[in-house]
Motif scaffolding. Structure first.
Motif, PDB file in Angstrom:
ATOM      1  N   LEU A 117      34.149  52.861  23.050  1.00  0.00           N
ATOM      2  CA  LEU A 117      33.880  54.267  23.348  1.00  0.00           C
ATOM      3  C   LEU A 117      32.878  54.794  22.318  1.00  0.00           C
ATOM      4  CD1 LEU A 117      34.652  56.552  25.289  1.00  0.00           C
ATOM      5  CD2 LEU A 117      36.430  57.237  23.681  1.00  0.00           C
ATOM      6  N   PRO A 118      31.581  54.673  22.596  1.00  0.00           N
ATOM      7  CA  PRO A 118      30.555  55.067  21.629  1.00  0.00           C
ATOM      8  C   PRO A 118      30.632  56.548  21.267  1.00  0.00           C
ATOM      9  CG  PRO A 118      29.619  53.763  23.414  1.00  0.00           C
ATOM     10  CD  PRO A 118      31.009  54.112  23.824  1.00  0.00           C
ATOM     11  N   GLU A 119      30.146  56.865  20.075  1.00  0.00           N
ATOM     12  CA  GLU A 119      30.130  58.248  19.622  1.00  0.00           C
ATOM     13  C   GLU A 119      29.319  59.131  20.575  1.00  0.00           C
ATOM     14  OE1 GLU A 119      28.349  57.879  15.790  1.00  0.00           O
ATOM     15  OE2 GLU A 119      26.305  57.881  16.569  1.00  0.00           O
ATOM     16  N   LYS A 120      29.672  60.397  20.585  1.00  0.00           N
ATOM     17  CA  LYS A 120      28.995  61.340  21.473  1.00  0.00           C
ATOM     18  C   LYS A 120      28.666  62.608  20.699  1.00  0.00           C
ATOM     19  CE  LYS A 120      30.456  61.670  25.703  1.00  0.00           C
ATOM     20  NZ  LYS A 120      31.268  62.006  26.910  1.00  0.00           N
ATOM     21  N   HIS A 121      27.451  63.108  20.889  1.00  0.00           N
ATOM     22  CA  HIS A 121      27.031  64.360  20.268  1.00  0.00           C
ATOM     23  C   HIS A 121      27.411  65.519  21.182  1.00  0.00           C
ATOM     24  CE1 HIS A 121      23.535  67.237  19.098  1.00  0.00           C
ATOM     25  NE2 HIS A 121      24.644  67.553  18.467  1.00  0.00           N
ATOM     26  N   LEU A 122      28.284  66.378  20.702  1.00  0.00           N
ATOM     27  CA  LEU A 122      28.743  67.526  21.475  1.00  0.00           C
ATOM     28  C   LEU A 122      28.042  68.782  20.983  1.00  0.00           C
ATOM     29  CD1 LEU A 122      32.553  66.680  21.400  1.00  0.00           C
ATOM     30  CD2 LEU A 122      30.938  66.197  23.247  1.00  0.00           C
ATOM     31  N   ARG A 123      27.558  69.591  21.912  1.00  0.00           N
ATOM     32  CA  ARG A 123      26.773  70.775  21.590  1.00  0.00           C
ATOM     33  C   ARG A 123      27.646  72.032  21.606  1.00  0.00           C
ATOM     34  NH1 ARG A 123      24.033  71.678  25.820  1.00  0.00           N
ATOM     35  NH2 ARG A 123      25.174  70.199  27.108  1.00  0.00           N
TER      36      ARG A 123
END
Length: 215
Positions: free
Chosen positions: A113-119
């Protein structure tokens, strides 16, 4: 399902920013519902947090056991994700709070589950998984809980975990009853704190409760 999704979208359209949580036990249909909802929004209007990144895995779960009544006798079994101690609750709580306070978030990074950039400025944030079940409902603007009966959960686990995760079907059958017992003991009561409750037993889609907050 489509009718409820449209109702949820109408609710979020009246707000500048909305944080939703979509929860339930394993194979309850929460991921399918969250994905379907996420896909209806236009690009950039919603973002999805897959809360599996906040489940504590590995040796911790293998070496931690719970004691409880099981099939009319006292028994031990290793802790499952139906228990709050299997989750990094403070981490998810911090990340949701950061989004609400105008700060972007980088989720944990795993091979599966790769990292995700949340805005922080995204209008709709969907938090999906078992972990947010155990957080304070005040962190979220709308909470949705899905569940099934035991037989439906087992059927779905067999179909999903054997075909897509390479699991042994006999192992799934052997562990299922303990998973279900831990759900009944440690997770099921949380559904009373949710605004919307969906029963998918028998692969049906029945909305048992739907109260949209006015705050």
């Amino acid at each position: 399902m489509k009718k409820l999704i449209q109702t949820v979208i109408a609710f979020t359209n009246t707000r500048k920013q909305t944080v939703l949580r979509i929860c339930g036990h394993g194979a309850s249909g929460k991921t399918s519902f969250a994905t379907a909802l996420h896909q209806v929004y236009k690009d950039g209007q919603s973002q999805l947090i897959e809360a599996d990144a906040y489940i504590i895995s590995g040796q911790h779960s293998k070496e931690t056991f719970l004691q409880y009544d099981f099939q009319e006798k006292e028994d031990f079994y290793h802790i499952t994700a139906c228990h709050p101690a299997r989750h990094e609750l403070n981490g998810l709580k911090r990340d949701v709070a950061m989004l609400r306070r105008g700060m972007d978030v980088l989720t944990p990074d795993f091979p599966w589950l790769p990292e995700k950039h949340l805005r922080s400025h995204c209008p709709v944030t969907i938090v999906e998984g078992m972990t947010p079940t155990f957080l304070d409902s005040q962190l979220f603007d709308l909470s949705i809980f899905l569940y099934t009966d035991s037989d439906t959960e087992l059927q779905r686990r067999l179909e999903r975990d054997v075909a897509h995760r390479g699991r042994n079907p006999e192992f799934i059958r052997q562990t299922h009853n303990h998973r279900r017992r831990q759900y009944d003991l440690y997770m099921a009561d949380y559904q009373s704190q949710f605004d919307i409750v969906i029963n998918q037993s028998g692969n049906n889609f029945q909305v048992e409760k739907a109260i949209f907050p006015t705050r």
